[in-house]
Design a protein around this motif. Structure first.
Motif, PDB file in Angstrom:
ATOM      1  N   GLU A  61      14.571   3.428  -1.045  1.00 38.12           N
ATOM      2  CA  GLU A  61      15.950   3.855  -0.813  1.00 38.12           C
ATOM      3  C   GLU A  61      16.928   2.838  -1.399  1.00 38.12           C
ATOM      4  OE1 GLU A  61      15.754   6.234   3.380  1.00 38.12           O
ATOM      5  OE2 GLU A  61      15.723   4.042   3.486  1.00 38.12           O
ATOM      6  N   MET A  62      18.080   3.348  -1.803  1.00 43.26           N
ATOM      7  CA  MET A  62      19.180   2.508  -2.261  1.00 43.26           C
ATOM      8  C   MET A  62      20.463   3.106  -1.677  1.00 43.26           C
ATOM      9  SD  MET A  62      20.296   1.399  -6.139  1.00 43.26           S
ATOM     10  CE  MET A  62      20.631   3.076  -6.676  1.00 43.26           C
ATOM     11  N   ASN A  63      21.172   2.292  -0.919  1.00 40.71           N
ATOM     12  CA  ASN A  63      22.408   2.758  -0.279  1.00 40.71           C
ATOM     13  C   ASN A  63      22.181   4.033   0.533  1.00 40.71           C
ATOM     14  OD1 ASN A  63      23.794   0.614  -1.561  1.00 40.71           O
ATOM     15  ND2 ASN A  63      24.071   1.857  -3.386  1.00 40.71           N
ATOM     16  N   GLY A  64      21.026   4.107   1.204  1.00 43.98           N
ATOM     17  CA  GLY A  64      20.718   5.244   2.060  1.00 43.98           C
ATOM     18  C   GLY A  64      20.187   6.472   1.340  1.00 43.98           C
ATOM     19  N   GLN A  65      20.080   6.426   0.015  1.00 37.71           N
ATOM     20  CA  GLN A  65      19.552   7.560  -0.748  1.00 37.71           C
ATOM     21  C   GLN A  65      18.122   7.277  -1.173  1.00 37.71           C
ATOM     22  OE1 GLN A  65      22.921   8.094  -3.746  1.00 37.71           O
ATOM     23  NE2 GLN A  65      22.198  10.179  -3.376  1.00 37.71           N
ATOM     24  N   LYS A  66      17.291   8.296  -1.138  1.00 33.21           N
ATOM     25  CA  LYS A  66      15.907   8.173  -1.601  1.00 33.21           C
ATOM     26  C   LYS A  66      15.917   8.198  -3.120  1.00 33.21           C
ATOM     27  CE  LYS A  66      14.517  10.407   2.583  1.00 33.21           C
ATOM     28  NZ  LYS A  66      14.412  11.719   3.171  1.00 33.21           N
ATOM     29  N   VAL A  67      15.495   7.101  -3.728  1.00 36.76           N
ATOM     30  CA  VAL A  67      15.556   6.975  -5.184  1.00 36.76           C
ATOM     31  C   VAL A  67      14.183   6.855  -5.831  1.00 36.76           C
ATOM     32  CG1 VAL A  67      17.875   5.980  -5.129  1.00 36.76           C
ATOM     33  CG2 VAL A  67      15.880   4.453  -5.122  1.00 36.76           C
ATOM     34  N   GLY A  68      13.134   6.723  -5.044  1.00 37.54           N
ATOM     35  CA  GLY A  68      11.811   6.587  -5.620  1.00 37.54           C
ATOM     36  C   GLY A  68      10.722   6.738  -4.582  1.00 37.54           C
ATOM     37  N   THR A  69       9.516   6.856  -5.093  1.00 39.83           N
ATOM     38  CA  THR A  69       8.340   6.960  -4.231  1.00 39.83           C
ATOM     39  C   THR A  69       7.105   6.514  -5.009  1.00 39.83           C
ATOM     40  OG1 THR A  69       7.085   8.433  -2.760  1.00 39.83           O
ATOM     41  CG2 THR A  69       7.866   9.392  -4.827  1.00 39.83           C
ATOM     42  N   PHE A  70       6.092   6.099  -4.286  1.00 35.75           N
ATOM     43  CA  PHE A  70       4.785   5.803  -4.865  1.00 35.75           C
ATOM     44  C   PHE A  70       3.769   5.754  -3.738  1.00 35.75           C
ATOM     45  CE2 PHE A  70       6.878   1.719  -4.161  1.00 35.75           C
ATOM     46  CZ  PHE A  70       5.944   1.026  -3.415  1.00 35.75           C
ATOM     47  N   GLN A  71       2.507   5.878  -4.109  1.00 35.83           N
ATOM     48  CA  GLN A  71       1.424   5.796  -3.139  1.00 35.83           C
ATOM     49  C   GLN A  71       0.482   4.677  -3.551  1.00 35.83           C
ATOM     50  OE1 GLN A  71      -0.569   9.500  -2.340  1.00 35.83           O
ATOM     51  NE2 GLN A  71      -2.321   8.498  -1.407  1.00 35.83           N
ATOM     52  N   LEU A  72       0.119   3.845  -2.588  1.00 30.07           N
ATOM     53  CA  LEU A  72      -0.864   2.788  -2.800  1.00 30.07           C
ATOM     54  C   LEU A  72      -2.110   3.101  -1.993  1.00 30.07           C
ATOM     55  CD1 LEU A  72       1.287  -0.468  -2.481  1.00 30.07           C
ATOM     56  CD2 LEU A  72       0.371   0.556  -4.564  1.00 30.07           C
ATOM     57  N   THR A  73      -3.244   2.914  -2.610  1.00 29.36           N
ATOM     58  CA  THR A  73      -4.526   3.013  -1.927  1.00 29.36           C
ATOM     59  C   THR A  73      -5.226   1.673  -2.105  1.00 29.36           C
ATOM     60  OG1 THR A  73      -4.684   5.362  -2.456  1.00 29.36           O
ATOM     61  CG2 THR A  73      -6.722   4.254  -1.787  1.00 29.36           C
ATOM     62  N   PHE A  74      -5.637   1.100  -1.009  1.00 29.85           N
ATOM     63  CA  PHE A  74      -6.338  -0.184  -1.047  1.00 29.85           C
ATOM     64  C   PHE A  74      -7.828   0.098  -1.001  1.00 29.85           C
ATOM     65  CE2 PHE A  74      -2.124  -0.933   0.638  1.00 29.85           C
ATOM     66  CZ  PHE A  74      -1.683  -1.905  -0.239  1.00 29.85           C
ATOM     67  N   ILE A  75      -8.523  -0.331  -2.050  1.00 32.45           N
ATOM     68  CA  ILE A  75      -9.937  -0.002  -2.238  1.00 32.45           C
ATOM     69  C   ILE A  75     -10.755  -1.280  -2.176  1.00 32.45           C
ATOM     70  CG2 ILE A  75     -11.616   1.116  -3.751  1.00 32.45           C
ATOM     71  CD1 ILE A  75      -9.138   2.413  -5.178  1.00 32.45           C
ATOM     72  N   GLN A  76     -11.706  -1.308  -1.271  1.00 33.99           N
ATOM     73  CA  GLN A  76     -12.617  -2.447  -1.157  1.00 33.99           C
ATOM     74  C   GLN A  76     -13.772  -2.233  -2.119  1.00 33.99           C
ATOM     75  OE1 GLN A  76     -12.374  -5.283   1.210  1.00 33.99           O
ATOM     76  NE2 GLN A  76     -13.581  -5.870  -0.565  1.00 33.99           N
ATOM     77  N   TYR A  77     -14.067  -3.249  -2.910  1.00 36.02           N
ATOM     78  CA  TYR A  77     -15.152  -3.196  -3.888  1.00 36.02           C
ATOM     79  C   TYR A  77     -16.185  -4.262  -3.572  1.00 36.02           C
ATOM     80  CZ  TYR A  77     -12.559  -0.213  -7.135  1.00 36.02           C
ATOM     81  OH  TYR A  77     -11.903   0.823  -7.726  1.00 36.02           O
ATOM     82  N   LEU A  78     -17.391  -4.041  -4.062  1.00 34.27           N
ATOM     83  CA  LEU A  78     -18.385  -5.111  -4.073  1.00 34.27           C
ATOM     84  C   LEU A  78     -18.217  -5.946  -5.329  1.00 34.27           C
ATOM     85  CD1 LEU A  78     -21.625  -3.420  -2.713  1.00 34.27           C
ATOM     86  CD2 LEU A  78     -20.244  -5.192  -1.630  1.00 34.27           C
ATOM     87  N   THR A  79     -17.771  -5.300  -6.408  1.00 33.87           N
ATOM     88  CA  THR A  79     -17.564  -6.045  -7.648  1.00 33.87           C
ATOM     89  C   THR A  79     -16.399  -7.013  -7.495  1.00 33.87           C
ATOM     90  OG1 THR A  79     -16.122  -4.311  -8.520  1.00 33.87           O
ATOM     91  CG2 THR A  79     -18.461  -4.160  -9.068  1.00 33.87           C
ATOM     92  N   HIS A  80     -16.296  -7.900  -8.455  1.00 33.20           N
ATOM     93  CA  HIS A  80     -15.288  -8.960  -8.394  1.00 33.20           C
ATOM     94  C   HIS A  80     -15.426  -9.739  -7.084  1.00 33.20           C
ATOM     95  CE1 HIS A  80     -13.036  -7.867 -12.057  1.00 33.20           C
ATOM     96  NE2 HIS A  80     -13.443  -6.658 -11.762  1.00 33.20           N
ATOM     97  N   GLN A  81     -16.689  -9.980  -6.735  1.00 35.88           N
ATOM     98  CA  GLN A  81     -17.031 -10.780  -5.550  1.00 35.88           C
ATOM     99  C   GLN A  81     -16.442 -10.200  -4.267  1.00 35.88           C
ATOM    100  OE1 GLN A  81     -16.311 -14.969  -6.358  1.00 35.88           O
ATOM    101  NE2 GLN A  81     -16.670 -14.603  -8.526  1.00 35.88           N
ATOM    102  N   GLY A  82     -16.558  -8.893  -4.146  1.00 35.19           N
ATOM    103  CA  GLY A  82     -16.050  -8.233  -2.940  1.00 35.19           C
ATOM    104  C   GLY A  82     -14.542  -8.099  -2.934  1.00 35.19           C
ATOM    105  N   GLY A  83     -13.961  -7.924  -4.107  1.00 32.53           N
ATOM    106  CA  GLY A  83     -12.509  -7.885  -4.234  1.00 32.53           C
ATOM    107  C   GLY A  83     -11.867  -6.615  -3.702  1.00 32.53           C
ATOM    108  N   LEU A  84     -10.599  -6.731  -3.393  1.00 35.57           N
ATOM    109  CA  LEU A  84      -9.775  -5.618  -2.936  1.00 35.57           C
ATOM    110  C   LEU A  84      -8.808  -5.270  -4.054  1.00 35.57           C
ATOM    111  CD1 LEU A  84      -9.095  -3.865  -0.383  1.00 35.57           C
ATOM    112  CD2 LEU A  84      -7.336  -5.580   0.140  1.00 35.57           C
ATOM    113  N   ARG A  85      -8.681  -3.960  -4.337  1.00 33.30           N
ATOM    114  CA  ARG A  85      -7.770  -3.498  -5.377  1.00 33.30           C
ATOM    115  C   ARG A  85      -6.712  -2.588  -4.776  1.00 33.30           C
ATOM    116  NH1 ARG A  85     -11.578  -1.971 -10.551  1.00 33.30           N
ATOM    117  NH2 ARG A  85     -13.009  -3.709 -10.256  1.00 33.30           N
ATOM    118  N   ALA A  86      -5.562  -2.592  -5.400  1.00 34.42           N
ATOM    119  CA  ALA A  86      -4.509  -1.639  -5.057  1.00 34.42           C
ATOM    120  C   ALA A  86      -4.441  -0.621  -6.180  1.00 34.42           C
ATOM    121  CB  ALA A  86      -3.168  -2.341  -4.888  1.00 34.42           C
ATOM    122  N   GLN A  87      -4.646   0.628  -5.831  1.00 40.62           N
ATOM    123  CA  GLN A  87      -4.541   1.736  -6.789  1.00 40.62           C
ATOM    124  C   GLN A  87      -3.160   2.357  -6.611  1.00 40.62           C
ATOM    125  OE1 GLN A  87      -6.850   3.032  -9.047  1.00 40.62           O
ATOM    126  NE2 GLN A  87      -5.410   4.634  -9.668  1.00 40.62           N
TER     127      GLN A  87
END
Length: 154
Positions: A61-87
């Motif tokens: 939001e900017m000045n009370g108006q909705k100006v954008g959106t996105f979705q994040l998914t946090f994915i746990q991996y075994l690769t990268h030494q058990g790393g966590l990624r944000a999709q």
């Protein structure tokens, strides 16, 4: 008037505005169904997203108006030494506010938030029919390091 962006998790009352932003471009208009009456499919998907602790559907939001959106998914991996990624998915800036640097600020927030969550990587895909999006992501430091593949089931 201050143009500071506010980032927050989406609420039920935001769903119609989010769908409208997702459908407000050439590709989105072909795959989304914007209607004042929200379909049960969208409602069910929204409920599943907000119940999942590894999902964050964000409204900007900017000045009370909705100006954008996105979705994040946090994915746990075994690769990268058990790393966590944000999709990152479903990134949209409201058409009335494009070209004002909001997208860059959204991605700065995404990067900072992913680091705070302990992620070692942020990843995204972009449709090859959106060359301007590809250039934008590259300008932010994203690298096309892999060839993505999809199999459409429906």
């Amino acid at each position: 008037m201050e143009n500071k962006l506010n980032f927050r998790l989406a609420l039920n009352d935001d769903l119609l505005d989010i769908i409208k932003m997702l459908s407000d471009d050439t590709l989105g208009s072909k795959r989304e169904q914007f209607d004042e009456k929200i379909s049960e499919k969208y409602k069910m998907a929204f409920e599943n997203i907000i119940k999942d602790p590894n999902q964050e559907l964000t409204v900007v939001e900017m000045n009370g108006q909705k100006v954008g959106t996105f979705q994040l998914t946090f994915i746990q991996y075994l690769t990268h030494q058990g790393g966590l990624r944000a999709q990152v998915e479903a990134v949209r800036t409201h058409s009335d506010f494009r070209g004002q640097g909001i997208g860059g600020q959204m991605f700065e927030y995404i990067k900072t938030h992913a680091i705070e969550k302990g992620c070692n990587m942020v990843q995204l895909t972009t449709d090859k029919q959106r060359p301007e999006a590809l250039r934008f992501y590259e300008s932010l430091g994203y690298v096309a390091s892999h060839e993505g593949m999809k199999l459409k089931l429906v």
